[in-house]
Design an enzyme around this catalytic site. Structure first.
Site, PDB file in Angstrom:
ATOM      1  N   ASP A  33      26.416  41.314  44.364  1.00 27.83           N
ATOM      2  CA  ASP A  33      26.047  42.117  43.210  1.00 27.83           C
ATOM      3  C   ASP A  33      25.509  41.431  42.050  1.00 27.83           C
ATOM      4  OD1 ASP A  33      27.562  44.098  44.571  1.00 27.83           O
ATOM      5  OD2 ASP A  33      29.346  44.292  43.261  1.00 27.83           O
ATOM      6  N   GLU A  38      37.092  40.210  49.963  1.00 28.98           N
ATOM      7  CA  GLU A  38      37.879  39.270  49.151  1.00 28.98           C
ATOM      8  C   GLU A  38      38.917  39.369  48.235  1.00 28.98           C
ATOM      9  OE1 GLU A  38      33.159  39.812  48.870  1.00 28.98           O
ATOM     10  OE2 GLU A  38      34.877  41.018  47.990  1.00 28.98           O
ATOM     11  N   ASP A  95      31.495  45.146  53.600  1.00 28.47           N
ATOM     12  CA  ASP A  95      31.607  44.942  52.331  1.00 28.47           C
ATOM     13  C   ASP A  95      33.121  44.449  51.923  1.00 28.47           C
ATOM     14  OD1 ASP A  95      30.740  44.793  49.692  1.00 28.47           O
ATOM     15  OD2 ASP A  95      30.445  46.871  49.379  1.00 28.47           O
TER      16      ASP A  95
END
Length: 759
Positions: free
Chosen positions: A495, A431, A428
């Site tokens: 998401d 970024e 995950d």
């Protein structure tokens, strides 16, 4: 980035030195070097203006690269994309006349006008027809004074950008540029390459890929890992304007002519995905994000799936398998999982694959923080201290993957988890990476590292699984990526909200990413934010189990089907079994992704580029070459879809669910589907290997396989081949099944005990 105000004016504070003249030409082996200047009327024009040193190269046939450099004295700190090149590339031809220099690579030619003060360039295909090119005032160096409003004595401080614009033709449309959730066709958009954690309902993207594919038969890749800006018919309506902060820009034009050929050549340059293990195609279930769970909760979920006879392949432990504030310490929270080694061992004994969540951040409360700080494993501030942030985990630091020792250290903890039985890591984030006030171990430019960081992060994790579990026995479940990230599958869409609109935008993102060479892709079935309605859950299950990879995941609520209603369990069970039945076909499609870069999930135009109706469609897709999928995006079950056609009469398409339902290509259809079905059509003239009644994606052997044929496969006596893949070794063809059309419309398959169903 926009620098102009209309056709004639520049924005206040902007100065552009436009290149309009070729001053010098030099050949060196297969490279061509030019010096570009502004138009020169007299000797005085050689003063007070920028030049661009230009290099033209070709790494592969049908690919031509152009690099424009303003100042060559700048220190190149990297990073750089890892690009491939042919070792035996001999198709380059350079020729010159008094008016033109021609650089040819395979079927692609760049013609440059060299007459005085008339610089322009044209890329053309084998027939000589223009694909794209540089016209008047399309290459230059931009000085932006608005970014730095102060002077240093004589010199006005400016922010520099190197700029190139490529022409667009009438009706030409553009696609790709990463996993973008907005309009599928990119014309009219401003797209900046900056990996951000923005969800799926914004212009931000987790996976920014500076590559676009054109309907005119070519693609363009900008070889820069930083913040490349694309003005796709949004600044000049006849061009794609491309700019990069700094002193150079390099791009490659990739000739097709078709979408598949473009992607095959582009991925030869940037890399192709490896095969992924057969088990990864089964259903994944997660704990969800902020839900409360412990060993009893997980066991209850697994028992619920067994009770309802829903095949479940992988269980994923999301963030809170570790104690809060301590992400990442790579240790199971002992309050929730008192015996993690024993528990994972028991799950493995039941045939369960295991995935755990990780990210590249180390919170200050993690037992690993002091160790990383002491040994210099974190990205540092300019004063030498550790860069930290509270915007995720309190006081978190960022692992510096430019430091080989830090990579080894981080990987060592993952190896311990692999030894406990973990088969996959959900990588995950990646970024949230700073661009100012920090320094890396190898001195890399932080602005260029912002997007590239995820590449190093995922590469380290991928190598752990390859080294510890063996090739093709483990995989990632990654959120962020940049060009080349397709080499570390699988990726998922991030998401999304729990709405039909988010389901549709998710599909747009996946199709756009696939056009950038990413062969495998998944999404959060049911949506991440919010709780789906039972109808949305069922429809998303159908879509999700007809995607390359399939995972149930949410944020604040669980995604087990019986919490919605028991019909959700029925729909999910049927969707999972349908995908297991398709596994022989899916494995062959996956091998194509590995060999050629062709994505498993494809926009309609990839299979039917000659049908102009397909180029704007973004609510349906092909799963491999044979199956057309149109997810249902309505509560009512109403759905419209287009059945494509080519120049030849292929015959009629057939519904997977009701073989009496036939469809003629070249038409739109509107239908109302009950909750158990959706438009899933088999392409005419195709053969699809399936295994009815399969109970596992790893089920192998010839026994039990059937071939679905739709119409005749060819004329009498015509043979075609089905590649049957060994699930235990999905990078290998177990055997070739030969399909032959027989008299009276019959079909025969040789190569084992294979059944045939003619639909």
């Amino acid at each position: 980035m926009k620098f102009t105000e209309g056709m004639w004016r520049l924005r206040e504070g902007i100065k552009i030195d436009w290149m309009g003249n070729v001053d010098k030409i030099t050949e060196k082996e297969s490279d061509l070097k030019l010096l570009l200047t502004k138009p020169l009327r007299h000797r005085g024009d050689t003063l007070n203006s920028a030049t661009l040193s230009t290099t033209i190269t070709s790494p592969f046939p049908d690919i031509i690269g152009v690099k424009y450099v303003h100042w060559t004295g700048e220190e190149d700190k990297g990073p750089h994309f890892e690009l491939n090149a042919s070792q035996e590339h001999s198709s380059v031809r350079v020729s010159k006349t008094a008016e033109q220099v021609t650089y040819q690579s395979g079927n692609l030619t760049l013609n440059i006008n060299t007459t005085k003060n008339n610089f322009n360039g044209t890329f053309a295909g084998p027939t000589g027809k223009k694909l794209t090119g540089h016209s008047f005032r399309s290459v230059g160096y931009v000085a932006d004074e608005t970014a730095s409003p102060y002077s240093d004595g004589l010199y006005r401080v400016r922010e520099g950008h190197t700029f190139a614009a490529l022409d667009l033709g009438v009706k030409e449309t553009l696609y790709g540029l990463g996993e973008r959730f907005g309009p599928f066709v990119k014309n009219g958009q401003t797209v900046d390459m900056s990996n951000e954690d923005g969800g799926t309902s914004s212009e931000m993207a987790y996976k920014n890929i500076p590559f676009y594919l054109s309907s005119a038969g070519y693609g363009v890749f900008v070889n820069h890992p930083g913040r490349v800006s694309f003005e796709a018919q949004s600044e000049r309506t006849t061009r794609v304007n491309m700019s990069v902060p700094g002193e150079f820009i390099e791009y490659f034009v990739v000739y097709g002519p078709g979408p598949k050929e473009i992607i095959e050549k582009y991925t030869a340059l940037t890399g192709r995905p490896p095969v992924v293990p057969a088990w990864s195609y089964g259903l994944w279930l997660t704990t969800s994000f902020t839900t409360n769970y412990d060993e009893k909760t997980v066991t209850g979920f697994l028992d619920g799936f067994k009770k309802r006879n829903i095949p479940l392949g992988t269980f994923h432990f999301d963030c809170f398998w570790m104690r809060g504030f301590e992400w990442c310490n790579f240790e199971f929270d002992k309050e929730m999982f008192p015996d993690p080694e024993g528990y994972l061992s028991r799950l493995k004994a039941q045939g369960q694959k295991i995935c755990v969540w990780i990210n590249p951040y180390i919170g200050q409360e993690s037992a690993l923080f002091d160790e990383g700080k002491k040994n210099g494993y974190f990205v540092k501030k300019l004063d030498g201290g550790v860069w930290q942030w509270d915007n995720w985990q309190a006081g978190m630091a960022l692992v510096d993957f430019t430091n080989p020792a830090a990579c080894t250290w981080y990987a060592s903890y993952l190896s311990k988890l692999a030894a406990m039985g973990v088969d996959a890591f959900k990588t995950d984030f990646g970024e949230r990476v700073p661009v100012q006030g920090v320094k890396y171990h190898d001195g890399a430019d932080p602005a260029r590292m912002h997007n590239y960081y995820t590449h190093l992060y995922n590469k380290v994790v991928h190598e752990v699984l390859q080294n510890d579990l063996g090739d093709a026995k483990g995989c990632l479940f990654a959120r962020s990526a940049t060009a080349g990230g397709q080499m570390f599958p699988v990726h998922w869409g991030g998401d999304c909200e729990s709405t039909f609109e988010a389901m549709a935008e998710t599909l747009r993102g996946g199709l756009s990413l696939g056009l950038c060479g990413f062969g495998f892709w998944a999404h959060d079935i049911g949506g991440f934010e919010g709780t789906p309605s039972p109808t949305l859950y069922k429809r998303w299950c159908q879509f999700g189990l007809l995607s390359s990879h399939s995972r149930l995941h949410g944020s604040g609520s669980y995604r087990v089907p019986w919490l919605f209603d028991e019909e959700c369990s029925e729909v999910l069970r049927e969707a999972v079994n349908r995908k297991l039945e398709m596994m022989p076909y899916l494995l062959s499609v996956a091998l194509e992704a590995h060999e050629k870069g062709t994505p498993m999930m494809r926009p309609t135009f990839m299979e039917y580029p000659e049908d102009l109706n397909t180029w704007s469609i973004d609510t349906q897709f092909f799963l491999g070459p044979n199956l057309l999928v149109a997810p249902v995006f309505t509560d009512s079950g109403d759905v419209s879809f287009y059945v494509p056609a080519d120049s030849e009469d292929e015959g009629e398409w057939v519904s997977w669910f009701d073989h009496s339902k036939r469809y003629k290509g070249g038409n739109w259809y509107s239908e109302k589907h009950d909750i158990k079905t959706l438009p899933l059509l088999l392409r005419p003239g195709t053969y699809t290997a399936v295994r009815p009644g399969a109970t596992s994606p790893e089920q192998g052997g010839v026994e039990g396989i059937e071939v679905l044929t739709v119409g005749t496969v060819g004329g009498e006596g015509v043979q075609q081949t089905i590649r049957l893949i060994d699930p235990a070794q999905p990078d290998r063809v177990e055997m070739d099944l030969r399909v032959e059309s027989m008299p009276n419309g019959g079909v025969e398959v040789s190569g084992g005990k294979i059944g045939v169903r003619v639909l």
